[in-house]
Design an enzyme around this catalytic site. Structure first.
Site, short mmCIF file in Angstrom:
data_model
loop_
_atom_site.label_atom_id
_atom_site.label_comp_id
_atom_site.label_asym_id
_atom_site.label_seq_id
_atom_site.Cartn_x
_atom_site.Cartn_y
_atom_site.Cartn_z
N GLU A 96 0.82 -1.21 0.00
CA GLU A 96 0.00 0.00 0.00
C GLU A 96 0.86 1.26 0.00
O GLU A 96 1.95 1.30 0.57
CB GLU A 96 -0.94 0.00 1.22
CG GLU A 96 -2.01 -1.07 1.09
CD GLU A 96 -3.05 -1.04 2.20
OE1 GLU A 96 -4.18 -1.48 1.94
OE2 GLU A 96 -2.73 -0.59 3.31
N CYS A 109 3.42 8.61 0.58
CA CYS A 109 3.93 7.67 1.58
C CYS A 109 4.07 6.31 0.88
O CYS A 109 3.08 5.76 0.39
CB CYS A 109 2.96 7.58 2.76
SG CYS A 109 3.41 6.33 3.98
N CYS A 116 6.23 -6.91 7.01
CA CYS A 116 7.30 -6.38 7.85
C CYS A 116 7.73 -7.46 8.83
O CYS A 116 6.91 -8.28 9.25
CB CYS A 116 6.82 -5.13 8.61
SG CYS A 116 8.12 -4.25 9.49
N CYS A 120 6.34 -4.44 15.58
CA CYS A 120 5.99 -3.36 16.51
C CYS A 120 4.54 -3.56 16.96
O CYS A 120 3.66 -3.79 16.13
CB CYS A 120 6.17 -1.99 15.85
SG CYS A 120 7.88 -1.63 15.40
N CYS A 123 1.43 -1.40 15.44
CA CYS A 123 1.36 -1.18 13.99
C CYS A 123 0.72 -2.38 13.29
O CYS A 123 1.16 -3.52 13.49
CB CYS A 123 2.77 -0.94 13.45
SG CYS A 123 2.85 -0.76 11.66
N GLY A 167 6.80 -1.97 5.88
CA GLY A 167 8.18 -2.45 5.91
C GLY A 167 9.14 -1.49 6.59
O GLY A 167 8.82 -0.34 6.88
N GLU A 168 10.34 -2.00 6.85
CA GLU A 168 11.44 -1.23 7.43
C GLU A 168 12.44 -0.92 6.32
O GLU A 168 13.12 -1.81 5.81
CB GLU A 168 12.12 -2.05 8.54
CG GLU A 168 13.47 -1.54 9.00
CD GLU A 168 13.48 -0.08 9.42
OE1 GLU A 168 14.28 0.69 8.85
OE2 GLU A 168 12.69 0.29 10.31
N SER A 199 11.97 6.85 7.18
CA SER A 199 11.61 6.58 8.57
C SER A 199 12.06 5.17 8.96
O SER A 199 11.78 4.22 8.24
CB SER A 199 10.10 6.72 8.76
OG SER A 199 9.72 6.36 10.07
N SER A 222 11.40 6.35 14.44
CA SER A 222 10.17 6.02 15.17
C SER A 222 10.58 5.70 16.60
O SER A 222 10.98 4.57 16.91
CB SER A 222 9.47 4.82 14.52
OG SER A 222 8.98 5.15 13.25
N LEU A 223 10.47 6.67 17.46
CA LEU A 223 11.00 6.55 18.82
C LEU A 223 9.94 6.01 19.79
O LEU A 223 10.09 4.92 20.33
CB LEU A 223 11.53 7.91 19.28
CG LEU A 223 12.25 7.96 20.62
CD1 LEU A 223 13.49 7.08 20.62
CD2 LEU A 223 12.63 9.41 20.96
N HIS A 224 8.90 6.81 20.03
CA HIS A 224 7.71 6.41 20.79
C HIS A 224 7.95 6.15 22.29
O HIS A 224 6.98 5.98 23.03
CB HIS A 224 7.01 5.20 20.16
CG HIS A 224 6.81 5.33 18.68
ND1 HIS A 224 6.28 6.47 18.11
CD2 HIS A 224 7.12 4.50 17.65
CE1 HIS A 224 6.25 6.33 16.79
NE2 HIS A 224 6.75 5.15 16.49
N ASN A 298 -3.58 5.72 15.91
CA ASN A 298 -4.74 5.23 15.16
C ASN A 298 -4.98 3.78 15.57
O ASN A 298 -4.23 2.88 15.18
CB ASN A 298 -4.45 5.32 13.65
CG ASN A 298 -4.06 6.74 13.26
OD1 ASN A 298 -4.85 7.65 13.37
ND2 ASN A 298 -2.81 6.91 12.84
N CYS A 341 -1.19 6.53 9.80
CA CYS A 341 0.05 5.96 10.31
C CYS A 341 -0.21 4.71 11.14
O CYS A 341 -1.03 4.72 12.05
CB CYS A 341 0.75 7.02 11.17
SG CYS A 341 2.33 6.51 11.82
#
Length: 357
Positions: A96, A109, A116, A120, A123, A167-168, A199, A222-224, A298, A341
């Site tokens: 996507e 995006c 992936c 995480c 996600c 994906g990463e 990212s 992507s810290l969070h 989200n 996201c």
């Protein structure tokens, strides 16, 4: 190369390899430049469309090569104007990509992998298996197709690209780098690398490698959570790439490139939204020069995280800003079609479909 060989995707060839192919087959070397322009600058998805080549030459290319273009399997239009596309790859896999329109910019995006492998916890893509990496041309094609949507729907070309889809990106390092090279090349889309942000969930040795290669694009982490114990719980990659390891690699990257660094921080209710969490993030920002994007969460069906309350988010933002941290609050776009996201997982919303293959 003989006709008996398995056909190769022609876009995997360099200009020099294309030139060698034509010379070996009794053709003029300049044909390579013509074909290369069709493949990249004009984004041709068939040999038939290369109209300044003779029919015989086009037939020869079809005998030796494949042209595995990406197509839009389905596009969905959000109530806020966001367009999410399911892109079909030559082997039937779907990834996507999202067009995020605002008054002054058009952002694409894009995805870098089918699925992936990082898992995480917040996600939707992280709950999918990683099937394979995208090649450089498949990354490139997403940008081309989303740019076409931007022009057709909004009359504006893409202004920005973010590698924040499935994906990463750093676990598909070579193809990501080659895709960006062609997106920014005058022989390709000729976009400025300063308009591109990659990212990552945080692979320290590959962040360091980006610095060593002195890349021109921007990097977002992507810290969070700025606390190893909390980050371990939501991002298993942190167990082998601790905050201290990331700090070293990010500072190396910044010293080498002087490119913008961004920390992406989703504020989860009752998990990482206290003033103590804000203080930990501030302390991390003191050690790595970066701005902070606070991102709305989200919710997804696979996890029970909730978005924080508005007053807690505001308190969090104010705490950072009072200490000199540059903070942007990013509101979600495309939530009604699972385009926001962390929501990309090939879900279909029939009432929003605008095109279907």
């Amino acid at each position: 190369m003989s006709k008996a060989d398995k056909k190769q995707d022609i876009r995997r060839l360099s200009p020099e390899e294309l030139k060698a192919f034509f010379v070996q087959n009794g053709e003029k070397a300049f044909r390579a430049k013509q074909v290369y322009e069709w493949l990249w600058k004009k984004s041709a998805h068939s040999f038939e469309s290369m109209t300044n080549l003779s029919l015989g030459l086009r037939e020869m290319l079809k005998e030796y090569f494949e042209l595995n273009g990406v197509t839009v399997d389905q596009a969905q239009l959000s109530n806020d104007g966001t367009i999410k596309s399911a892109f079909k790859l030559h082997d039937g896999h779907l990834v996507e990509g999202v067009l995020i329109p605002t008054e002054d910019r058009m952002t694409a995006c894009v995805s870098s992998q089918v699925g992936c492998s990082l898992s995480c916890k917040f996600c939707a893509t992280g709950y999918m298996d990683r099937k394979r990496n995208l090649d450089a041309a498949e990354i490139y094609d997403q940008v081309v197709l989303i740019n076409q949507q931007a022009m057709e729907k909004y009359g504006m070309p893409l202004s920005n690209i973010v590698f924040m889809g499935m994906g990463e990106p750093l676990l598909n390092y070579a193809n990501m780098m080659e895709g960006i090279r062609m997106i920014t090349s005058p022989e390709g889309l000729n976009m400025s690398p300063k308009r591109i942000t990659v990212s990552t969930a945080g692979i320290a040795k590959l962040i360091k490698k980006l610095g060593d290669e002195e890349v021109k694009f921007n990097l977002a982490l992507s810290l969070h959570a700025a606390n190893d114990e909390k980050r371990d719980r939501i991002m298993p990659i942190n167990e082998t790439n601790t905050l201290e390891a990331l700090r070293h690699s990010l500072n190396h990257y910044y010293r080498k490139t002087r490119n913008k660094l961004t920390f992406e921080y989703i504020v989860f209710y009752n998990f990482n939204d206290t003033l103590q969490d804000a203080e930990e993030l501030y302390q991390f920002c003191k050690r790595v020069p970066a701005k902070v994007n606070i991102i709305e969460y989200n919710p997804i069906s696979e996890a029970d995280f909730l978005n924080t309350e508005e007053d807690r988010l505001e308190m969090f933002r104010k705490y950072l800003e009072e200490r000199g941290v540059t903070v942007n609050v990013r509101r979600s776009r495309g939530k009604d079609i699972d385009a926001a996201c962390g929501q990309l997982a090939n879900k279909k919303h029939d009432d929003h479909v605008i095109t279907q293959a």
